[in-house]
Scaffold this active site. Structure first.
Site, PDB file in Angstrom:
ATOM      1  N   GLY A  20       0.812  -1.208   0.000  1.00 33.63           N
ATOM      2  CA  GLY A  20       0.000   0.000   0.000  1.00 33.63           C
ATOM      3  C   GLY A  20       0.846   1.259   0.000  1.00 33.63           C
ATOM      4  O   GLY A  20       0.533   2.247  -0.685  1.00 33.63           O
ATOM      5  N   GLU A  39      10.302   4.378   6.691  1.00 34.69           N
ATOM      6  CA  GLU A  39      10.257   2.916   6.830  1.00 34.69           C
ATOM      7  C   GLU A  39      11.148   2.492   7.994  1.00 34.69           C
ATOM      8  O   GLU A  39      12.317   2.856   8.047  1.00 34.69           O
ATOM      9  CB  GLU A  39      10.727   2.274   5.514  1.00 34.69           C
ATOM     10  CG  GLU A  39      11.064   0.800   5.594  1.00 34.69           C
ATOM     11  CD  GLU A  39       9.920  -0.095   6.081  1.00 34.69           C
ATOM     12  OE1 GLU A  39       8.818  -0.007   5.533  1.00 34.69           O
ATOM     13  OE2 GLU A  39      10.157  -0.871   7.039  1.00 34.69           O
ATOM     14  N   HIS A 471      -0.773 -13.854   6.645  1.00 35.21           N
ATOM     15  CA  HIS A 471      -1.747 -12.984   5.972  1.00 35.21           C
ATOM     16  C   HIS A 471      -2.659 -12.325   7.004  1.00 35.21           C
ATOM     17  O   HIS A 471      -3.860 -12.558   7.023  1.00 35.21           O
ATOM     18  CB  HIS A 471      -2.582 -13.807   4.984  1.00 35.21           C
ATOM     19  CG  HIS A 471      -1.762 -14.471   3.918  1.00 35.21           C
ATOM     20  ND1 HIS A 471      -2.187 -15.568   3.210  1.00 35.21           N
ATOM     21  CD2 HIS A 471      -0.532 -14.178   3.442  1.00 35.21           C
ATOM     22  CE1 HIS A 471      -1.253 -15.930   2.350  1.00 35.21           C
ATOM     23  NE2 HIS A 471      -0.228 -15.106   2.473  1.00 35.21           N
TER      24      HIS A 471
HETATM   25  C1  LIG Z   1       6.845 -15.330   4.529  1.00 37.44           C
HETATM   26  C2  LIG Z   1       5.707 -14.602   3.869  1.00 37.44           C
HETATM   27  C3  LIG Z   1       5.292 -14.976   2.597  1.00 37.44           C
HETATM   28  C4  LIG Z   1       4.230 -14.294   1.989  1.00 37.44           C
HETATM   29  N1  LIG Z   1       3.863 -14.661   0.719  1.00 37.44           N
HETATM   30  C5  LIG Z   1       2.846 -14.001   0.124  1.00 37.44           C
HETATM   31  C6  LIG Z   1       2.461 -14.335  -1.207  1.00 37.44           C
HETATM   32  O1  LIG Z   1       3.036 -15.214  -1.845  1.00 37.44           O
HETATM   33  N2  LIG Z   1       1.433 -13.635  -1.759  1.00 37.44           N
HETATM   34  C7  LIG Z   1       0.763 -12.658  -1.075  1.00 37.44           C
HETATM   35  O2  LIG Z   1      -0.172 -12.081  -1.621  1.00 37.44           O
HETATM   36  N3  LIG Z   1       1.118 -12.323   0.177  1.00 37.44           N
HETATM   37  C8  LIG Z   1       2.139 -12.963   0.793  1.00 37.44           C
HETATM   38  N4  LIG Z   1       2.506 -12.614   2.063  1.00 37.44           N
HETATM   39  C9  LIG Z   1       1.743 -11.558   2.754  1.00 37.44           C
HETATM   40  C10 LIG Z   1       2.205 -10.189   2.305  1.00 37.44           C
HETATM   41  O3  LIG Z   1       3.581 -10.035   2.555  1.00 37.44           O
HETATM   42  C11 LIG Z   1       1.402  -9.116   3.047  1.00 37.44           C
HETATM   43  O4  LIG Z   1       0.030  -9.385   2.920  1.00 37.44           O
HETATM   44  C12 LIG Z   1       1.686  -7.739   2.488  1.00 37.44           C
HETATM   45  O5  LIG Z   1       3.060  -7.460   2.525  1.00 37.44           O
HETATM   46  C13 LIG Z   1       0.931  -6.669   3.265  1.00 37.44           C
HETATM   47  O6  LIG Z   1       1.109  -5.443   2.590  1.00 37.44           O
HETATM   48  P1  LIG Z   1       0.868  -4.067   3.341  1.00 37.44           P
HETATM   49  O7  LIG Z   1       0.879  -2.991   2.344  1.00 37.44           O
HETATM   50  O8  LIG Z   1      -0.317  -4.219   4.213  1.00 37.44           O
HETATM   51  O9  LIG Z   1       2.111  -3.859   4.333  1.00 37.44           O
HETATM   52  P2  LIG Z   1       3.531  -4.506   4.418  1.00 37.44           P
HETATM   53  O10 LIG Z   1       3.963  -5.041   3.108  1.00 37.44           O
HETATM   54  O11 LIG Z   1       3.533  -5.409   5.592  1.00 37.44           O
HETATM   55  O12 LIG Z   1       4.461  -3.239   4.716  1.00 37.44           O
HETATM   56  C14 LIG Z   1       4.356  -2.463   5.875  1.00 37.44           C
HETATM   57  C15 LIG Z   1       5.688  -1.772   6.102  1.00 37.44           C
HETATM   58  O13 LIG Z   1       5.512  -0.747   7.064  1.00 37.44           O
HETATM   59  C16 LIG Z   1       6.617  -0.726   7.940  1.00 37.44           C
HETATM   60  N5  LIG Z   1       6.182  -0.117   9.204  1.00 37.44           N
HETATM   61  C17 LIG Z   1       5.293  -0.603  10.084  1.00 37.44           C
HETATM   62  N6  LIG Z   1       5.109   0.266  11.105  1.00 37.44           N
HETATM   63  C18 LIG Z   1       5.908   1.317  10.863  1.00 37.44           C
HETATM   64  C19 LIG Z   1       6.175   2.526  11.570  1.00 37.44           C
HETATM   65  N7  LIG Z   1       5.561   2.833  12.720  1.00 37.44           N
HETATM   66  N8  LIG Z   1       7.078   3.393  11.036  1.00 37.44           N
HETATM   67  C20 LIG Z   1       7.714   3.116   9.869  1.00 37.44           C
HETATM   68  N9  LIG Z   1       7.498   1.970   9.176  1.00 37.44           N
HETATM   69  C21 LIG Z   1       6.599   1.091   9.658  1.00 37.44           C
HETATM   70  C22 LIG Z   1       7.015  -2.177   8.066  1.00 37.44           C
HETATM   71  O14 LIG Z   1       8.367  -2.304   8.469  1.00 37.44           O
HETATM   72  C23 LIG Z   1       6.766  -2.691   6.652  1.00 37.44           C
HETATM   73  O15 LIG Z   1       7.924  -2.599   5.859  1.00 37.44           O
HETATM   74  C24 LIG Z   1       3.569 -13.247   2.680  1.00 37.44           C
HETATM   75  C25 LIG Z   1       3.999 -12.870   3.957  1.00 37.44           C
HETATM   76  C26 LIG Z   1       5.064 -13.529   4.551  1.00 37.44           C
HETATM   77  C27 LIG Z   1       5.511 -13.099   5.921  1.00 37.44           C
END
Ligand SMILES: Cc1cc2nc3c(=O)[nH]c(=O)nc-3n(C[C@H](O)[C@H](O)[C@H](O)COP(=O)(O)OP(=O)(O)OC[C@H]3O[C@@H](n4cnc5c(N)ncnc54)[C@H](O)[C@@H]3O)c2cc1C
Ligand code: SF4
Length: 535
Positions: A20, A39, A471
């Site tokens: 996102g 980040e 997830h």
């Molecule tokens: C091992 C593993 C395998 C996966 N495989 C898949 C897959 O094959 N397909 C799939 O669809 N999904 C997969 N997922 C799930 C996927 O990674 C997540 O659903 C997705 O990354 C979530 O996206 P997001 O935008 O919500 O946030 P995220 O990608 O989790 O990013 C959030 C970021 O914000 C940062 N952050 C948090 N709080 C703060 C703060 N206070 N200040 C600064 N930075 C902050 C974090 O460090 C992180 O880098 C997998 C997850 C894991 C752990």
């Protein structure tokens, strides 16, 4: 920054650089806004990622122990959560699987069904997300895929087998070429060597992480990404609703010397810390009074994909189920259940220590007793299962996901031994995710039979008696108003101006498939509604 009134340092701050956050940064920059991304994790070059699961300091995130890797494991009361950390967020450790949800249970969930025709609304944004993430469906056909085809037959659903759409540059194995995706504006890329180590980060550079697409393009449009900075507070500049702008406080990620808290003043803020980061920040900001207009629904409707992780390991030392990317195939035992294969290639022997003989249903105590019974009945096999050498090549992990409507809540609770509070799960209004899925264990046993080996549970599932998920979703979900949700259908936070949430925390229902493509599509749609900068 140029073009920004003296009272603001930047037009938009984006908190977090996952799916996102990266979409938000690029699309806001394209609309002429200046953007700063904060980040908490570090920045990675391809060659810096762990070469094997034994390199725990690079694979795992536990900064207080000196481990600043890409995957964090958080043991909550009701669930163990795996999530990504670093510039690129969860894309650094994800397994590339990129499905568009098919189930009406997602698009027509009562939490958001009345707000839009979501299947039609999201269709063009899914197409954009697939293009940006380079989603492709190669003809995977190795031992792991043949095993999955056999498993589908054993489960009575042979027609349900399909290969997985993945966000990987397949190209020629190991051959570097000019940007294949963005008309030459993207980075040079190297073809996938099918080493299977995607979850460790991809040292080859074939995996389509966000630093190879959205963030790459964003930085070329002037977006600044500050790594190793954790956002600790967020409040409207004039104490009002944010119309006068925002103050975002950040500091070096612990345990770095705390140093001075820096404040950046912005016209608007996108919170994109992922489900855990965003809920933690919102709960803390509300508790200290920085965001006291937030909906009381913060932390509610936290969902998983109702997953269960099991594994099957061949006893034959020469067995080899590697030779492809981490996830290549899916089968569907029924309309609510989806099973994928997972491998670490040859590099995951360290994970053998995270698995134990398969254990069935029961309380934590009952499961531990069953485990001891399994070791007592088959001591030789028990001993062999503790030997990590070659485990990774001989093992297929199975992720079983269900599109059932379970939920938990997240809330702050006081620390017992230390000052302050921690976020933890509490029972929500809905049914919590099941800690045992019979179909997951059946699949592991059938796979083990086909492989001539033994089935396994994760040590976390057994020792803690709670399920594990990669997830985690929800907690700041889309709703019709603050009584039912935290953000509106355009992901604007109720009660505030210039405050959006773009990450998995807004997901109002369980998509039943890996969620990142949906998080990306939702963020594309949300930022499409933000006006371009005047002039
Ligand atoms: C091992 C593993 C395998 C996966 N495989 C898949 C897959 O094959 N397909 C799939 O669809 N999904 C997969 N997922 C799930 C996927 O990674 C997540 O659903 C997705 O990354 C979530 O996206 P997001 O935008 O919500 O946030 P995220 O990608 O989790 O990013 C959030 C970021 O914000 C940062 N952050 C948090 N709080 C703060 C703060 N206070 N200040 C600064 N930075 C902050 C974090 O460090 C992180 O880098 C997998 C997850 C894991 C752990
Ligand atoms: S299989 Fe290997 S080269 Fe291919 S994407 Fe995964 S880690 Fe990268």
């Amino acid at each position: 920054m140029s073009g920004v009134p003296a009272s603001f340092d930047v037009d938009w701050v984006v908190i977090g650089s996952g799916f996102g956050g990266s979409v938000s940064a690029l699309r806001l920059a394209e609309k002429g806004h200046s953007v700063l991304v904060l980040e908490q994790g570090r920045r990675w070059d391809d060659e810096d990622f762990a070469a094997s699961a034994w390199e725990t300091a690079k694979a795992q995130w536990a900064p207080w122990l000196g481990m600043r890797g890409i995957m964090r494991i958080t043991p909550f009361r009701d669930v163990n959560v795996l999530s990504g950390v670093g510039v690129g967020g969860g894309s650094l450790t994800w397994a590339n699987t990129s499905y568009v949800p098919h189930s009406g249970a997602f698009y027509e969930h009562p939490q958001w069904a009345a707000l839009a025709d979501w299947r039609a609304e999201l269709a063009p944004h899914y197409a954009t997300a697939q293009h940006m993430l380079g989603v492709t469906e190669p003809p995977f056909d190795g031992p792991s895929e043949r095993l999955m085809q056999g498993l589908a037959e054993d489960l009575g659903v042979p027609g349900s087998y399909r290969t997985t759409p993945v966000a990987v540059f397949m190209g020629e194995p190991g051959v570097e070429v000019d940007d294949p995706y963005f008309g030459g504006e993207g980075p040079r890329r190297t073809g996938c060597t099918r080493c299977g180590q995607c979850i460790l980060g991809c040292r080859v550079g074939a995996k389509n992480t966000l630093v190879k697409n959205y963030l790459w393009l964003a930085e070329r449009r002037g977006v600044r990404v500050l790594a190793d900075r954790k956002v600790v507070d967020l409040r409207p500049l004039d104490g009002g609703d944010g119309a006068a702008g925002w103050a975002v406080e950040h500091r070096a990620t612990p345990p770095a010397l705390r140093g001075r808290v820096s404040t950046v003043r912005a016209r608007g803020v996108v919170i994109a810390g992922g489900t855990l980061g965003t809920n933690d920040l919102l709960l803390r900001c509300r508790s200290r009074g920085s965001l006291n207009r937030l909906s009381p629904r913060v932390g509610r409707l936290v969902r998983t994909n109702s997953e269960s992780i099991t594994a099957a390991t061949a006893l034959q030392p020469a067995a080899d189920y590697t030779g492809d990317v981490t996830i290549t195939a899916s089968i569907y035992p029924d309309e609510h259940t989806h099973i994928t294969n997972n491998t670490y290639g040859a590099a995951g022997d360290g994970n053998a220590l995270l698995f134990v003989p398969l254990v069935g249903a029961g309380s934590r105590a009952a499961r531990v007793l069953k485990l001891l019974g399994a070791y007592a009945r088959r001591p030789l096999r028990g001993l062999r299962s503790l030997n990590p050498v070659g485990w990774s090549r001989r093992t297929i992990m199975l992720t079983t996901m269900q599109s059932v409507d379970s939920s938990l809540s997240l809330a702050l609770r006081r620390r017992r031994l230390w000052r302050g509070s921690v976020m933890d799960t509490t029972s929500g209004a809905g049914t919590p995710p099941a800690n045992f899925l019979p179909v997951a264990n059946a699949a592991a046993e059938l796979a083990a039979r086909r492989m001539g080996g033994y089935a396994q549970s994760t040590v976390l599932d057994v020792a803690r008696g709670v399920p594990s998920t990669a997830h985690i979703l929800g907690g700041a979900v889309i709703g019709a108003g603050p009584e039912t949700g935290v953000v509106d259908a355009r992901q604007r936070v109720f009660g505030y101006t210039g405050l959006l949430i773009c990450d998995g925390s807004v997901m109002p229902a369980n998509p039943g498939v890996n969620p990142s493509l949906t998080i990306t599509a939702l963020a594309e749609r949300a930022i499409a509604h933000v006006p371009a900068k005047a002039g």
